[in-house]
Design a protein around this motif. Structure first.
Motif, PDB file in Angstrom:
ATOM      1  N   PRO A 246       0.818  -1.215   0.000  1.00 46.81           N
ATOM      2  CA  PRO A 246       0.000   0.000   0.000  1.00 46.81           C
ATOM      3  C   PRO A 246       0.854   1.268   0.000  1.00 46.81           C
ATOM      4  N   VAL A 247       0.258   2.345  -0.463  1.00 51.70           N
ATOM      5  CA  VAL A 247       0.892   3.663  -0.388  1.00 51.70           C
ATOM      6  C   VAL A 247       0.279   4.341   0.831  1.00 51.70           C
ATOM      7  N   LEU A 248       1.114   4.707   1.801  1.00 48.93           N
ATOM      8  CA  LEU A 248       0.615   5.287   3.043  1.00 48.93           C
ATOM      9  C   LEU A 248       0.976   6.756   3.158  1.00 48.93           C
ATOM     10  N   LYS A 249       0.184   7.467   3.925  1.00 52.45           N
ATOM     11  CA  LYS A 249       0.481   8.862   4.255  1.00 52.45           C
ATOM     12  C   LYS A 249       1.561   8.863   5.341  1.00 52.45           C
ATOM     13  N   PRO A 250       2.382   9.913   5.409  1.00 54.44           N
ATOM     14  CA  PRO A 250       3.389   9.985   6.470  1.00 54.44           C
ATOM     15  C   PRO A 250       2.775   9.853   7.867  1.00 54.44           C
ATOM     16  N   SER A 251       1.603  10.445   8.077  1.00 55.80           N
ATOM     17  CA  SER A 251       0.966  10.358   9.402  1.00 55.80           C
ATOM     18  C   SER A 251       0.587   8.919   9.752  1.00 55.80           C
TER      19      SER A 251
ATOM     20  N   LEU B  56       8.265  -6.216   6.007  1.00 53.12           N
ATOM     21  CA  LEU B  56       7.241  -5.241   5.615  1.00 53.12           C
ATOM     22  C   LEU B  56       5.848  -5.700   6.022  1.00 53.12           C
ATOM     23  N   ASP B  57       5.525  -6.984   5.819  1.00 50.03           N
ATOM     24  CA  ASP B  57       4.185  -7.462   6.187  1.00 50.03           C
ATOM     25  C   ASP B  57       3.969  -7.400   7.696  1.00 50.03           C
ATOM     26  N   GLU B  58       5.028  -7.647   8.469  1.00 49.13           N
ATOM     27  CA  GLU B  58       4.927  -7.542   9.928  1.00 49.13           C
ATOM     28  C   GLU B  58       4.682  -6.083  10.343  1.00 49.13           C
ATOM     29  N   PHE B  59       5.375  -5.174   9.690  1.00 47.25           N
ATOM     30  CA  PHE B  59       5.208  -3.734   9.958  1.00 47.25           C
ATOM     31  C   PHE B  59       3.764  -3.299   9.666  1.00 47.25           C
ATOM     32  N   LEU B  60       3.229  -3.767   8.540  1.00 48.52           N
ATOM     33  CA  LEU B  60       1.885  -3.360   8.115  1.00 48.52           C
ATOM     34  C   LEU B  60       0.781  -3.968   8.972  1.00 48.52           C
TER      35      LEU B  60
ATOM     36  N   LYS C  61       2.876   3.140  17.720  1.00 49.91           N
ATOM     37  CA  LYS C  61       2.317   1.892  18.265  1.00 49.91           C
ATOM     38  C   LYS C  61       3.413   0.896  18.612  1.00 49.91           C
ATOM     39  N   LEU C  62       4.489   0.925  17.845  1.00 48.22           N
ATOM     40  CA  LEU C  62       5.600   0.004  18.049  1.00 48.22           C
ATOM     41  C   LEU C  62       6.579   0.493  19.122  1.00 48.22           C
ATOM     42  N   GLY C  63       6.280   1.631  19.741  1.00 47.15           N
ATOM     43  CA  GLY C  63       7.115   2.118  20.834  1.00 47.15           C
ATOM     44  C   GLY C  63       8.170   3.138  20.443  1.00 47.15           C
ATOM     45  N   PHE C  64       8.082   3.682  19.251  1.00 46.15           N
ATOM     46  CA  PHE C  64       9.044   4.692  18.815  1.00 46.15           C
ATOM     47  C   PHE C  64       8.580   6.086  19.226  1.00 46.15           C
ATOM     48  N   THR C  65       9.536   6.962  19.474  1.00 42.60           N
ATOM     49  CA  THR C  65       9.225   8.358  19.770  1.00 42.60           C
ATOM     50  C   THR C  65      10.044   9.237  18.835  1.00 42.60           C
ATOM     51  N   GLU C  66       9.494  10.414  18.534  1.00 39.40           N
ATOM     52  CA  GLU C  66      10.208  11.360  17.679  1.00 39.40           C
ATOM     53  C   GLU C  66      11.330  11.983  18.493  1.00 39.40           C
TER      54      GLU C  66
ATOM     55  N   ILE D  70      11.920   1.719   5.602  1.00 40.65           N
ATOM     56  CA  ILE D  70      11.588   2.069   6.989  1.00 40.65           C
ATOM     57  C   ILE D  70      11.421   0.794   7.820  1.00 40.65           C
ATOM     58  N   ALA D  71      10.705  -0.201   7.272  1.00 40.91           N
ATOM     59  CA  ALA D  71      10.521  -1.468   7.972  1.00 40.91           C
ATOM     60  C   ALA D  71      11.872  -2.156   8.199  1.00 40.91           C
ATOM     61  N   LYS D  72      12.742  -2.112   7.192  1.00 37.60           N
ATOM     62  CA  LYS D  72      14.069  -2.719   7.304  1.00 37.60           C
ATOM     63  C   LYS D  72      14.895  -2.007   8.377  1.00 37.60           C
ATOM     64  N   ASP D  73      14.807  -0.672   8.428  1.00 33.44           N
ATOM     65  CA  ASP D  73      15.552   0.115   9.426  1.00 33.44           C
ATOM     66  C   ASP D  73      15.243  -0.335  10.853  1.00 33.44           C
TER      67      ASP D  73
END
Length: 74
Positions: free
Chosen positions: A5-10, A67-71, A18-23, A59-62
């Motif tokens: 899918p093509v996703l928006k940045p938001s 990718l499917d797990e990320f989505l 959701k995965l525990g990351f913070t900016e 991004i998922a690789k980083d």
């Protein structure tokens, strides 16, 4: 997974949160995210532009996910 899918940045940022990351910082229109394990990635936040499937895969690789797990966290 054939149809990426093509996703928006938001949407990508919501998944990362959701995965525990913070900016941790922002440089121009690029937001950098990190989790407590030290994994980090950058999300471009350009007005009116989506995240391409190629960039979504990077991004998922980083952060060490397929990718499917990320989505699954959408």
């Amino acid at each position: 997974m054939g149809n990426i899918p093509v996703l928006k940045p938001s949407e990508v940022i919501a998944i990362l949160i959701k995965l525990g990351f913070t900016e941790v910082r922002q440089r121009g229109s690029h937001k950098q995210f990190r989790d407590i394990a030290g994994r980090c990635t950058t999300v471009p936040f350009h007005q009116g532009r989506d995240i391409s499937p190629l960039l979504l895969r990077q991004i998922a690789k980083d952060i060490g996910l397929a990718l499917d797990e990320f989505l699954k966290h959408r």
